[in-house]
Scaffold this motif. Structure first.
Motif, short mmCIF file in Angstrom:
data_model
loop_
_atom_site.label_atom_id
_atom_site.label_comp_id
_atom_site.label_asym_id
_atom_site.label_seq_id
_atom_site.Cartn_x
_atom_site.Cartn_y
_atom_site.Cartn_z
N ASP A 1 2.69 -2.77 17.05
CA ASP A 1 3.21 -3.47 15.88
C ASP A 1 2.55 -2.90 14.62
O ASP A 1 2.03 -3.62 13.77
CB ASP A 1 2.96 -4.98 15.98
N SER A 2 2.58 -1.56 14.54
CA SER A 2 1.81 -0.86 13.52
C SER A 2 2.63 0.28 12.91
O SER A 2 3.36 0.97 13.60
CB SER A 2 0.55 -0.28 14.17
N TYR A 3 2.43 0.46 11.61
CA TYR A 3 3.00 1.62 10.93
C TYR A 3 1.92 2.68 10.75
O TYR A 3 0.74 2.37 10.61
CB TYR A 3 3.52 1.24 9.54
N LYS A 4 2.36 3.95 10.74
CA LYS A 4 1.50 5.07 10.38
C LYS A 4 2.29 5.91 9.38
O LYS A 4 3.41 6.33 9.66
CB LYS A 4 1.12 5.92 11.58
N LEU A 5 1.69 6.12 8.23
CA LEU A 5 2.34 6.87 7.16
C LEU A 5 1.42 8.02 6.77
O LEU A 5 0.26 7.81 6.44
CB LEU A 5 2.56 5.95 5.95
N ASP A 6 1.93 9.25 6.85
CA ASP A 6 1.17 10.43 6.44
C ASP A 6 1.62 10.84 5.05
O ASP A 6 2.81 11.04 4.80
CB ASP A 6 1.41 11.59 7.42
N LEU A 7 0.63 10.98 4.15
CA LEU A 7 0.90 11.34 2.76
C LEU A 7 0.18 12.63 2.43
O LEU A 7 -0.94 12.87 2.90
CB LEU A 7 0.40 10.22 1.84
N ALA A 8 0.80 13.48 1.61
CA ALA A 8 0.26 14.80 1.29
C ALA A 8 -0.47 14.81 -0.05
O ALA A 8 -0.03 14.18 -1.01
CB ALA A 8 1.39 15.83 1.25
N LEU A 9 -1.55 15.56 -0.08
CA LEU A 9 -2.24 15.88 -1.33
C LEU A 9 -1.96 17.35 -1.63
O LEU A 9 -1.70 18.15 -0.71
CB LEU A 9 -3.74 15.61 -1.20
N PRO A 10 -2.00 17.75 -2.90
CA PRO A 10 -1.64 19.11 -3.27
C PRO A 10 -2.47 20.22 -2.60
O PRO A 10 -1.99 21.32 -2.43
CB PRO A 10 -1.84 19.15 -4.79
N ASP A 11 -3.71 19.91 -2.20
CA ASP A 11 -4.55 20.94 -1.58
C ASP A 11 -4.31 21.09 -0.08
O ASP A 11 -4.99 21.85 0.58
CB ASP A 11 -6.04 20.66 -1.85
N SER B 1 0.82 -1.21 0.00
CA SER B 1 0.00 0.00 0.00
C SER B 1 0.86 1.26 0.00
O SER B 1 0.53 2.24 -0.66
CB SER B 1 -0.94 -0.01 1.21
N LYS B 2 1.97 1.23 0.71
CA LYS B 2 2.90 2.37 0.70
C LYS B 2 3.38 2.63 -0.73
O LYS B 2 3.39 3.77 -1.20
CB LYS B 2 4.08 2.10 1.63
N HIS B 3 3.76 1.56 -1.42
CA HIS B 3 4.20 1.69 -2.81
C HIS B 3 3.08 2.28 -3.68
O HIS B 3 3.31 3.17 -4.48
CB HIS B 3 4.64 0.33 -3.35
N PHE B 4 1.87 1.77 -3.53
CA PHE B 4 0.72 2.23 -4.32
C PHE B 4 0.46 3.72 -4.13
O PHE B 4 0.39 4.48 -5.09
CB PHE B 4 -0.53 1.42 -3.94
N TYR B 5 0.34 4.16 -2.88
CA TYR B 5 -0.02 5.55 -2.62
C TYR B 5 1.15 6.52 -2.86
O TYR B 5 0.96 7.64 -3.35
CB TYR B 5 -0.56 5.72 -1.20
N ASN B 6 2.37 6.09 -2.56
CA ASN B 6 3.53 6.96 -2.73
C ASN B 6 4.11 6.92 -4.14
O ASN B 6 4.35 7.96 -4.75
CB ASN B 6 4.60 6.59 -1.70
N GLU B 7 4.33 5.74 -4.67
CA GLU B 7 4.99 5.61 -5.97
C GLU B 7 4.03 5.70 -7.16
O GLU B 7 4.35 6.33 -8.15
CB GLU B 7 5.76 4.29 -6.03
N ILE B 8 2.87 5.07 -7.05
CA ILE B 8 1.94 5.08 -8.18
C ILE B 8 1.07 6.33 -8.18
O ILE B 8 0.96 7.02 -9.19
CB ILE B 8 1.09 3.79 -8.20
N LEU B 9 0.45 6.64 -7.02
CA LEU B 9 -0.38 7.85 -6.96
C LEU B 9 0.44 9.12 -6.75
O LEU B 9 -0.09 10.21 -6.81
CB LEU B 9 -1.45 7.72 -5.88
N LYS B 10 1.72 8.96 -6.49
CA LYS B 10 2.68 10.08 -6.38
C LYS B 10 2.37 11.01 -5.21
O LYS B 10 2.60 12.22 -5.29
CB LYS B 10 2.73 10.90 -7.68
N LEU B 11 1.87 10.46 -4.09
CA LEU B 11 1.62 11.28 -2.91
C LEU B 11 2.89 11.32 -2.07
O LEU B 11 3.38 10.28 -1.62
CB LEU B 11 0.46 10.71 -2.10
N PRO B 12 3.44 12.52 -1.83
CA PRO B 12 4.68 12.62 -1.06
C PRO B 12 4.48 12.22 0.40
O PRO B 12 3.43 12.46 0.99
CB PRO B 12 5.03 14.11 -1.14
N ILE B 13 5.51 11.60 0.96
CA ILE B 13 5.49 11.20 2.36
C ILE B 13 5.80 12.41 3.24
O ILE B 13 6.80 13.10 3.04
CB ILE B 13 6.50 10.08 2.63
N ILE B 14 4.93 12.65 4.21
CA ILE B 14 5.14 13.71 5.20
C ILE B 14 5.90 13.14 6.38
O ILE B 14 6.87 13.71 6.86
CB ILE B 14 3.79 14.30 5.69
N HIS B 15 5.42 11.99 6.86
CA HIS B 15 6.02 11.38 8.05
C HIS B 15 5.69 9.89 8.06
O HIS B 15 4.58 9.49 7.70
CB HIS B 15 5.45 12.04 9.32
#
Length: 128
Positions: free
Chosen positions: A41-51, A19-33
């Motif tokens: 035992d959990s990851y949290k990934l914040d991704l930015a949208l242009p707005d 899912s990280k690959h899909f949202y970051n690499e394919i949809l091109k959403l930059p990683i914030i944190h």
């Protein structure tokens, strides 16, 4: 109360790396944190949208799958605004992602289409 917009949408995925690959690499959403939370035992990934809005991507071991078809109650889909829907559809298809045919919203006259993330979460492209 004075709502100003949507700050973020939170998504729980079954395979964090996929899912990280899909949202970051394919949809091109930059990683914030990105943070691994050992106590959960959990990851949290914040991704930015242009707005300025964000997607929070979570992994939780043992999370049940989302019922989708037939559609279940709750959030139905997440829609992204795009400037060129045909170009966006073509790009996704080049990445091996199945995208429905482009339809026209009978109320607004705008074009839209649907595709899915790695967990079959329904995602929409909506032409501005």
């Amino acid at each position: 109360m004075d709502l100003l917009g949507i700050h973020h949408a939170a998504i729980i995925c079954s395979n964090y790396e996929k899912s990280k690959h899909f949202y970051n690499e394919i949809l091109k959403l930059p990683i914030i944190h990105e943070q691994y939370r050992a106590e959960r035992d959990s990851y949290k990934l914040d991704l930015a949208l242009p707005d300025g809005s964000q997607i929070e991507l979570f992994s939780f071991p043992g999370a049940p799958p989302r019922p989708s078809y037939p559609e279940a109650q709750g959030l139905r889909h997440l829609a992204f605004k795009v400037a060129d829907i045909a170009k966006s559809k073509h790009y996704l298809e080049q990445q091996g992602i199945s995208v429905e045919e482009i339809r026209v919203d009978e109320i607004t006259g705008k074009q839209f289409t649907f595709f899915a993330d790695p967990d079959d979460l329904p995602l929409e492209l909506y032409q501005l």
